[in-house]
Design a protein around this motif. Structure first.
Motif, PDB file in Angstrom:
ATOM      1  N   ALA A  55       1.032  -0.657   0.459  1.00 17.70           N
ATOM      2  CA  ALA A  55      -0.421   0.155   0.189  1.00 17.70           C
ATOM      3  C   ALA A  55       0.838   1.497   0.373  1.00 17.70           C
ATOM      4  CB  ALA A  55      -0.374   0.090   1.205  1.00 17.70           C
ATOM      5  N   ASP A  57      -0.195   4.058  -1.020  1.00 16.86           N
ATOM      6  CA  ASP A  57      -1.478   5.113  -1.405  1.00 16.86           C
ATOM      7  C   ASP A  57      -1.680   6.488  -0.494  1.00 16.86           C
ATOM      8  OD1 ASP A  57      -2.600   3.499   0.588  1.00 16.86           O
ATOM      9  OD2 ASP A  57      -4.995   3.746  -0.573  1.00 16.86           O
ATOM     10  N   HIS A  58      -1.023   6.447   0.516  1.00 19.76           N
ATOM     11  CA  HIS A  58      -1.319   7.003   1.829  1.00 19.76           C
ATOM     12  C   HIS A  58      -1.315   9.000   0.928  1.00 19.76           C
ATOM     13  CE1 HIS A  58       0.573   3.627   2.794  1.00 19.76           C
ATOM     14  NE2 HIS A  58       0.698   4.293   3.905  1.00 19.76           N
ATOM     15  N   PHE A  61      -4.502  11.288   0.847  1.00 21.23           N
ATOM     16  CA  PHE A  61      -4.797  12.697   1.401  1.00 21.23           C
ATOM     17  C   PHE A  61      -4.189  12.670   2.539  1.00 21.23           C
ATOM     18  CE2 PHE A  61      -4.669   9.892   5.883  1.00 21.23           C
ATOM     19  CZ  PHE A  61      -4.447   8.184   5.162  1.00 21.23           C
ATOM     20  N   MET A  86      -1.054  -0.733  -4.396  1.00 19.81           N
ATOM     21  CA  MET A  86      -2.243  -0.480  -3.908  1.00 19.81           C
ATOM     22  C   MET A  86      -2.135   1.254  -4.248  1.00 19.81           C
ATOM     23  SD  MET A  86      -4.049  -0.366  -0.737  1.00 19.81           S
ATOM     24  CE  MET A  86      -5.937   0.911  -0.528  1.00 19.81           C
ATOM     25  N   ARG A 107      -6.673   3.445  -5.990  1.00 19.94           N
ATOM     26  CA  ARG A 107      -7.507   4.159  -4.999  1.00 19.94           C
ATOM     27  C   ARG A 107      -8.533   4.884  -6.068  1.00 19.94           C
ATOM     28  NH1 ARG A 107      -9.460   4.661  -0.368  1.00 19.94           N
ATOM     29  NH2 ARG A 107      -7.610   3.367   0.380  1.00 19.94           N
ATOM     30  N   GLN A 141     -13.055   4.271  -0.406  1.00 19.43           N
ATOM     31  CA  GLN A 141     -12.607   3.965   1.683  1.00 19.43           C
ATOM     32  C   GLN A 141     -14.602   3.520   1.969  1.00 19.43           C
ATOM     33  OE1 GLN A 141      -9.652   3.929   2.310  1.00 19.43           O
ATOM     34  NE2 GLN A 141      -8.991   4.736   4.284  1.00 19.43           N
ATOM     35  N   VAL A 173     -12.210  -0.890   1.934  1.00 19.93           N
ATOM     36  CA  VAL A 173     -11.421  -0.387   2.824  1.00 19.93           C
ATOM     37  C   VAL A 173     -11.665   0.265   3.906  1.00 19.93           C
ATOM     38  CG1 VAL A 173      -9.386   1.211   3.298  1.00 19.93           C
ATOM     39  CG2 VAL A 173      -9.358  -0.180   1.303  1.00 19.93           C
ATOM     40  N   LYS A 203     -10.491  -5.166   3.175  1.00 23.40           N
ATOM     41  CA  LYS A 203      -9.079  -4.659   3.669  1.00 23.40           C
ATOM     42  C   LYS A 203      -9.627  -4.485   4.911  1.00 23.40           C
ATOM     43  CE  LYS A 203      -5.523  -1.390   4.012  1.00 23.40           C
ATOM     44  NZ  LYS A 203      -4.650  -0.552   2.875  1.00 23.40           N
ATOM     45  N   GLY A 226      -1.904  -2.649   7.050  1.00 20.66           N
ATOM     46  CA  GLY A 226      -0.402  -2.983   8.630  1.00 20.66           C
ATOM     47  C   GLY A 226      -0.658  -1.720   9.255  1.00 20.66           C
ATOM     48  N   GLY A 227      -1.444  -0.746   9.051  1.00 24.91           N
ATOM     49  CA  GLY A 227      -1.015   0.384  10.377  1.00 24.91           C
ATOM     50  C   GLY A 227       0.034   0.545  10.500  1.00 24.91           C
ATOM     51  N   ASP A 251      -2.036  -6.696   2.855  1.00 24.39           N
ATOM     52  CA  ASP A 251      -1.900  -4.908   2.995  1.00 24.39           C
ATOM     53  C   ASP A 251      -0.753  -4.511   3.510  1.00 24.39           C
ATOM     54  OD1 ASP A 251      -2.094  -3.194   0.602  1.00 24.39           O
ATOM     55  OD2 ASP A 251      -4.684  -2.841   0.907  1.00 24.39           O
ATOM     56  N   MET A 252      -0.351  -3.656   3.237  1.00 27.92           N
ATOM     57  CA  MET A 252       1.634  -3.101   3.999  1.00 27.92           C
ATOM     58  C   MET A 252       2.227  -2.518   3.460  1.00 27.92           C
ATOM     59  SD  MET A 252       2.369  -6.572   6.317  1.00 27.92           S
ATOM     60  CE  MET A 252       3.011  -5.773   7.637  1.00 27.92           C
ATOM     61  N   GLY A 253       1.905  -1.148   4.489  1.00 29.96           N
ATOM     62  CA  GLY A 253       2.901  -0.093   3.508  1.00 29.96           C
ATOM     63  C   GLY A 253       3.468  -0.041   4.277  1.00 29.96           C
ATOM     64  N   ARG A 254       3.041   1.406   6.018  1.00 28.45           N
ATOM     65  CA  ARG A 254       4.462   2.220   6.410  1.00 28.45           C
ATOM     66  C   ARG A 254       5.281   0.436   6.807  1.00 28.45           C
ATOM     67  NH1 ARG A 254       0.052   4.687   9.732  1.00 28.45           N
ATOM     68  NH2 ARG A 254      -0.764   3.819   8.974  1.00 28.45           N
TER      69      ARG A 254
HETATM   70  C1  R5P Z   1      -6.470   4.180   4.493  1.00 32.16           C
HETATM   71  O1  R5P Z   1      -6.696   3.605   5.093  1.00 32.16           O
HETATM   72  C2  R5P Z   1      -5.387   3.744   3.042  1.00 32.16           C
HETATM   73  O2  R5P Z   1      -5.425   3.277   2.458  1.00 32.16           O
HETATM   74  C3  R5P Z   1      -3.452   3.440   3.346  1.00 32.16           C
HETATM   75  O3  R5P Z   1      -2.741   4.759   2.996  1.00 32.16           O
HETATM   76  C4  R5P Z   1      -2.506   2.799   3.713  1.00 32.16           C
HETATM   77  O4  R5P Z   1      -3.091   1.014   2.495  1.00 32.16           O
HETATM   78  C5  R5P Z   1      -2.593   1.904   5.005  1.00 32.16           C
HETATM   79  O5  R5P Z   1      -1.487   1.764   5.014  1.00 32.16           O
HETATM   80  P1  R5P Z   1      -0.805   1.049   6.171  1.00 32.16           P
HETATM   81  O6  R5P Z   1      -1.849   1.275   6.940  1.00 32.16           O
HETATM   82  O7  R5P Z   1      -0.429  -0.452   5.906  1.00 32.16           O
HETATM   83  O8  R5P Z   1       0.433   2.391   5.956  1.00 32.16           O
END
Ligand code: R5P
Length: 293
Positions: A55, A57-58, A61, A86, A107, A141, A173, A203, A226-227, A251-254
Motif C-alpha cells: 500500500a 496510496d497514503h 489524503f 495499491m 485508489r 474507503q 477499505v 481490507k 498494516g497500520g 495490504d501493508m504500507g508503513r
Molecule cells: C488508508 O486507509 C489507506 O488505504 C492507506 O493509505 C494505506 O493503505 C494504509 O497502509 P498502512 O496502514 O499499512 O501504512
C-alpha cells in the motif's frame, strides 16, 4: 485464407474424458464472472490463495508521507517483491513503469484531506480510468460509524455496480475513526456490511482478540491492513496471526516502506504470507537479508 482442401480429419475428441470444470480458489468468489476472477487471480496467488499487497496510496489524503517522499527512489525497488501495488492514478502514471507485471489496485475514492473530516469522500476516479490503466481492482474507503458513513457506503456500492459491468472487482477499505473502538465486534460489523453490499474483498485491521470471528463471518476474502509502524518482529507476528486466523493476505504500507530494510521486510512478509513461515524464522530471514544489504 486456410486451404480447406488440405484439412486433416479431426480425431482427438477424447470422448472418454469429461471436460474438467475448474472451481475457483478464492472464498465466496465462485459465482463471479471470468474477468473478475481473472483479475482477482492476478492479485491473489492461485498457489497460496493469498496476496502481499504493497500500500503506497497514503498521499491521496496526507501528502508526502515518511518513506513515500520519493516513490521512484524508495518504492520501485520493492515492486518486484509485491504481488500487487495499491496506489493512486497520479503515482501510477508518473512513476510506475508501464512494463511492470505487478497487478494494480487503484485508489478511487478521495476528496478529503487530513485537514478536514476524512470520511467526507466521494468517488474520485472515473471507471474509464480504471479500464484505461488496466487495473485489477478499485479501492474505496468505507467509514462505518463515521460522520459520512452513508455517503462512503454508497461510494462503494456505486463502484461495485460499475465495476461489475466491466469485470473489475472492488476492494472495500474499512476506515476506523480516531475515537472508535478497534475490536472484533466493530470489524465484524464493518466487514460484513461491505461484503453484503457487494465488495469483492475487504481490507481491515488485525485485532488480538477474536480476529478469526471477523474472517469467519465475512463471506469474501479479507486482507490485513498494516497500520502505523511497529517493530519488524511485531509486524511479522501480526501478519502471521492474521493469515493463520483466516486472512487471505496483507495490504501493508508503513510497516514495509518505513522499515530500516524495506526489501528485507517485504521478503520476510512474503515468507509469512505465502509459505506459512513462523514469525521467528521470518524475523531471522529479515535480519539475514538486512545484514547482506
Ligand atoms: C488508508 O486507509 C489507506 O488505504 C492507506 O493509505 C494505506 O493503505 C494504509 O497502509 P498502512 O496502514 O499499512 O501504512
Amino acid at each position: 485464407m486456410p486451404d480447406a482442401d488440405g484439412i486433416k480429419e479431426a480425431k482427438l475428441f477424447y470422448t472418454d474424458r469429461p471436460q474438467q470444470t475448474e472451481g475457483f480458489f478464492l472464498k465466496g468468489s465462485g459465482s463471479l464472472d471470468w474477468g473478475i476472477k481473472n483479475r482477482l487471480a492476478r492479485i491473489f496467488s492461485p498457489a497460496s490463495g493469498r496476496t502481499v499487497m504493497l500500500a503506497i496510496d497514503h498521499g491521496y489524503f496526507q501528502g508526502p508521507t515518511t518513506g513515500l517522499e520519493r516513490v521512484d527512489i524508495n518504492i520501485l525497488p520493492l515492486v518486484p517483491y509485491a504481488d500487487t501495488l495499491m496506489l493512486t492514478r497520479g503515482i501510477l502514471r508518473t512513476v510506475v513503469p508501464p512494463s511492470t507485471s505487478r497487478s494494480i489496485v487503484l485508489r478511487v475514492s478521495g476528496g478529503a484531506s487530513i485537514l478536514k473530516e476524512l470520511s467526507n469522500e466521494d468517488i474520485a476516479v472515473d471507471i474509464e480510468e480504471s479500464i484505461r490503466l488496466n487495473v485489477c481492482a478499485m479501492a474505496v474507503q468505507v467509514f462505518i460509524g463515521g460522520e459520512y458513513e452513508k455517503q462512503s457506503i454508497i461510494n462503494m456500492t456505486r463502484m461495485v455496480d460499475i465495476g461489475n459491468r466491466y469485470g473489475i472487482p472492488t476492494l472495500a477499505v474499512t476506515a476506523v475513526g480516531k475515537d472508535m473502538a478497534r475490536d472484533a465486534q466493530y470489524f465484524r460489523l464493518a466487514c460484513r456490511i461491505c461484503a453484503e453490499l457487494g465488495a469483492h474483498y475487504i481490507k481491515t485491521y488485525y485485532v488480538e482478540k477474536d480476529f478469526e470471528t471477523v474472517t469467519a463471518s465475512c463471506p469474501v476474502p479479507i486482507v490485513m491492513a498494516g497500520g502505523k509502524k511497529i517493530p519488524e518482529k511485531e509486524a511479522l507476528t501480526m501478519a502471521y496471526n492474521a493469515v493463520q486466523q483466516g486472512a487471505s493476505g496483507v495490504d501493508m504500507g508503513r510497516n514495509i516502506f518505513q522499515s530500516d530494510a524495506p526489501v528485507a521486510m517485504i521478503k520476510a512478509v512474503r515468507a509469512v504470507v505465502h509459505d506459512n513461515e513462523t514469525p521467528a524464522r521470518a524475523f531471522d530471514l529479515y535480519n539475514t537479508l538486512k545484514r547482506e544489504k
